[in-house]
Design an enzyme around this catalytic site. Structure first.
Site, PDB file in Angstrom:
ATOM      1  N   HIS A  92      36.967  30.299  33.461  1.00  0.00           N
ATOM      2  CA  HIS A  92      38.268  30.582  34.087  1.00  0.00           C
ATOM      3  C   HIS A  92      39.089  31.516  33.207  1.00  0.00           C
ATOM      4  CE1 HIS A  92      42.436  28.787  35.186  1.00  0.00           C
ATOM      5  NE2 HIS A  92      42.077  29.573  36.186  1.00  0.00           N
TER       6      HIS A  92
ATOM      7  N   GLU B 106      35.822  34.235  36.042  1.00  0.00           N
ATOM      8  CA  GLU B 106      36.961  34.507  36.920  1.00  0.00           C
ATOM      9  C   GLU B 106      38.037  35.139  36.062  1.00  0.00           C
ATOM     10  OE1 GLU B 106      40.956  33.438  38.664  1.00  0.00           O
ATOM     11  OE2 GLU B 106      40.139  33.024  36.680  1.00  0.00           O
TER      12      GLU B 106
ATOM     13  N   HIS C  52      47.635  37.091  34.154  1.00  0.00           N
ATOM     14  CA  HIS C  52      47.877  36.066  35.173  1.00  0.00           C
ATOM     15  C   HIS C  52      49.319  36.053  35.663  1.00  0.00           C
ATOM     16  CE1 HIS C  52      48.882  31.975  36.594  1.00  0.00           C
ATOM     17  NE2 HIS C  52      47.637  31.937  37.029  1.00  0.00           N
TER      18      HIS C  52
ATOM     19  N   GLU D 261      40.135  37.851  40.694  1.00  0.00           N
ATOM     20  CA  GLU D 261      41.256  37.374  41.501  1.00  0.00           C
ATOM     21  C   GLU D 261      42.319  38.456  41.612  1.00  0.00           C
ATOM     22  OE1 GLU D 261      43.317  33.639  40.576  1.00  0.00           O
ATOM     23  OE2 GLU D 261      44.855  34.203  42.043  1.00  0.00           O
TER      24      GLU D 261
END
Ligand code: G3P
Ligand code: CA
Length: 234
Positions: free
Chosen positions: A3, A30, A45, A105
């Site tokens: 992650h 990811e 993020h 993402e």
């Protein structure tokens, strides 16, 4: 999949994270991608810089030159000081070198959904032109997924959700995704079996318990997105 590149073992969304994920045997990673003020996709993020870097302000208001000079490692641990924020292109180069599958993402700043998805999809298509295996683009934003689909009709896409909505199958059909990525905490065996029976790939996030991961794989889950790639294995 590790992650945010290397999970908890490295500063999130950084190149050292990719190396650590590969070292611990992750098959994929990811990571989160957002546009700078110059329209370049960077791995980060949050919409703001403060939590993970030594910078301040909004990513979408920051130019490339400013982002390139930030330290994205020091807040994780002094041992990672001077780790730079990577661009999407740098991360794709590193994933290819390390043999890591990428689950990218699309993380648009609010109001930048279409621009982010369009730019990320263009870059990903150009980088993987002619290749049989393409990375997966995932997003919570259905607007972003629609924009990615317009840009690349055959691009593999995944819909990210927290709790599985009652109309998940209609949403997946409308968006043309091949996969659903669901919060591990709320998923039950009936939902997992229904998603698999409908022919979708199923990933769960963010699961760090090896015993829960074993249970999820037993339900037919295809991939676990984890902060502990050293503990959780397929
Ligand atoms: O892709 C799954 C997971 O990364 C979504 O949550 O907040 O870590 O981006 P977040
Ligand atoms: Ca993410």
């Amino acid at each position: 999949m590790a992650h945010r590149c290397g999970g908890a073992l490295a500063p999130e969304n950084t190149l050292p994270g990719l190396a650590i994920a590969a070292q611990f045997g992750s098959q994929g990673v990811e990571f989160d991608v957002m546009l700078s003020a110059d329209g370049t996709p960077w791995l980060i993020h949050d919409e703001t810089l403060e939590r993970t870097t030594n910078g301040a302000g909004r990513v979408c208001d920051s130019c490339d030159a400013l982002l390139a000079g930030l330290d994205a490692g020091i807040r994780h641990h002094p041992a990672f000081a001077a780790t730079r924020l990577p661009t999407l292109h740098e991360a794709l180069v590193q994933c290819r070198a390390l043999g890591l599958a990428a689950n990218i993402e699309i993380k648009p700043a609010m109001g930048h959904e279409v621009a982010t998805a369009t730019q990320v999809t263009r870059m990903v298509r150009a980088f993987h032109e002619g290749m049989a295996v393409q990375p997966l683009l995932s997003s919570f934003s259905e607007e972003a997924l629609c924009a990615a689909r317009r840009e690349a009709p055959l691009q593999p896409l995944a819909l990210l959700v927290e709790d599985l909505p009652a109309d998940w199958q209609a949403r997946c059909t409308r968006l043309g995704v091949i996969a659903l990525h669901v919060d591990s905490a709320g998923l039950d065996i009936g939902q997992a079996r229904a998603i698999k029976a409908a022919g979708y790939l199923l990933a769960v996030y963010t699961e760090n318990s090896p015993s829960r991961a074993r249970e999820l794989f037993g339900w037919g889950v295809d991939s676990i997105i984890t902060d502990r790639p050293d503990r959780v294995r397929g």
